[in-house]
Design an enzyme around this catalytic site. Structure first.
Site, mmCIF file in Angstrom:
data_model
loop_
_atom_site.group_PDB
_atom_site.id
_atom_site.type_symbol
_atom_site.label_atom_id
_atom_site.label_comp_id
_atom_site.label_asym_id
_atom_site.label_seq_id
_atom_site.Cartn_x
_atom_site.Cartn_y
_atom_site.Cartn_z
ATOM 1 C CB SER A 125 45.190 36.581 37.279
ATOM 2 O OG SER A 125 45.668 37.896 37.150
ATOM 3 C CE1 TYR A 150 39.769 38.412 38.012
ATOM 4 C CE2 TYR A 150 41.786 39.692 38.258
ATOM 5 C CZ TYR A 150 41.060 38.695 37.621
ATOM 6 O OH TYR A 150 41.651 37.967 36.608
ATOM 7 C CE LYS A 154 40.716 34.785 37.992
ATOM 8 N NZ LYS A 154 39.959 33.680 37.357
#
Length: 338
Positions: A125, A150, A154
């Site tokens: 991302s 989150y 990544k």
């Protein structure tokens, strides 16, 4: 050639399965349906004429991952989507995100390291860049301290893959750093199916447009942008799906320059929240009920991709405009409400 797609019933995963099958790959999907629906299999079959192999399996259960790879020893490549992805939820439930996004990645990589040769595509991302210092964002931009658990998963995921590739010459991997996926398949057979309140802008726009939501909140209009709202790089989901196929073929054909590579996947164009709303109003012919509210903590001002590397090295380019993608999102919204 058999390809495993984890999270293959999800939004991006299902569109990627379609593109893989259209290219002649045999696909097997792993999904636990925690944020997806088995009916998506019918949509994939309606588009491609073939239902992929499917195993309902929780990748957090290590022994089940080991058992899967014992039974499917002919899997040549893996595209790994399976992960929790709501930024707000990750702040409230960090351990859930670390277990689901990191633990499962480790279990899959452990199995791939046992193979003589393996190809791995990781769903990463643009959140790894945070608020980048310069626009557009290149792959050389520094990875900033993550704004959420989150985002951290990544960053950590990429580091885990890079470290594994350093000591595992048989493993070849590419991390694709997405910007903002949106839209639905032109057939209207598959699209985004958010469970509960959507976390992404476009499904919230279409749900408000159709009357499922009373009003769209626009978080702040005092950012240093032309219209005061945040700017993002909205990429059509089918364009994004095709990037995964191109990246996988690069590894399978041995065209990668190192055994861990990173590519931005976006359009190279930034659009503001108000521009996205105007795009919806144009394709739908409806006035959207929205309200400017206070800024949301953690939102960055601007993020759009420099796609030069993906264009030149991968030979991939986004083809669809924001308006075209928004039109398909609106067609899909009307279909699922009917």
């Amino acid at each position: 050639m058999k390809v495993l797609v984890t999270g293959g019933l999800g939004f991006i995963g299902s569109h990627t399965v379609v593109e893989l099958q259209n290219k002649g790959f045999e696909v097997v999907i792993i999904d636990d349906c925690s944020n997806s629906d088995e009916n998506v299999l019918d949509g994939i079959k309606a588009i491609t004429g073939k239902k992929p192999l499917y195993e309902k399996l929780d990748l957090k259960e290590k022994h089940k991952v080991e058992d899967f790879f014992q039974r499917y020893q002919d899997v040549a490549g893996v595209i790994h989507f399976a992960a929790s992805k709501a930024v707000g939820e990750s702040v409230e439930k960090p351990l859930l995100y670390y277990e689901n996004n990191i633990g499962t990645l480790v279990y899959v990589l452990k199995e791939l390291c046992k193979k003589n040769k393996a190809s791995f595509i990781f769903s990463s991302s643009c959140t790894v860049y945070g608020q980048a210092d310069k626009m557009p964002i290149t792959e050389d931009a520094p990875v900033k301290v993550a704004e959420s658990p989150y985002g951290n998963t990544k960053q950590m995921g990429e580091e885990i893959i890079a470290d594994t590739c350093k000591v595992t010459p048989s493993l070849n991997a590419i991390a694709l750093r997405y910007f903002n996926p949106m839209g639905a398949h032109p057939s209207g057979e598959i699209g985004e199916l958010p469970i509960g309140v959507p976390q992404n802008l476009v499904p919230f726009i279409t749900q408000t447009g159709i009357g499922l939501r009373d009003q769209l909140s626009v978080f702040g209009d005092d950012y240093p942008t032309p219209d005061g709202t945040c700017i993002r790089d909205y990429i059509y989901v089918v364009d994004l799906a095709k990037a995964h196929v191109v990246a996988l073929e690069r590894l399978l054909n041995g065209k990668n320059e190192s055994n861990f590579e990173v590519f931005n996947v976006g359009t190279g164009t930034g659009s503001s929240v108000l521009e996205a709303i105007k795009s919806f109003e144009k394709v739908s012919g409806r006035k959207l009920n929205y309200k400017i509210v206070d800024r949301r903590p953690g939102d960055i001002t601007t993020a759009y991709a420099d796609t030069t590397k993906a264009n030149k090295v991968l030979g991939w380019k986004a083809e669809y405009t924001l308006e075209q993608a928004m039109n398909y999102a609106w067609i899909w919204e009307q279909k699922i409400r009917d």
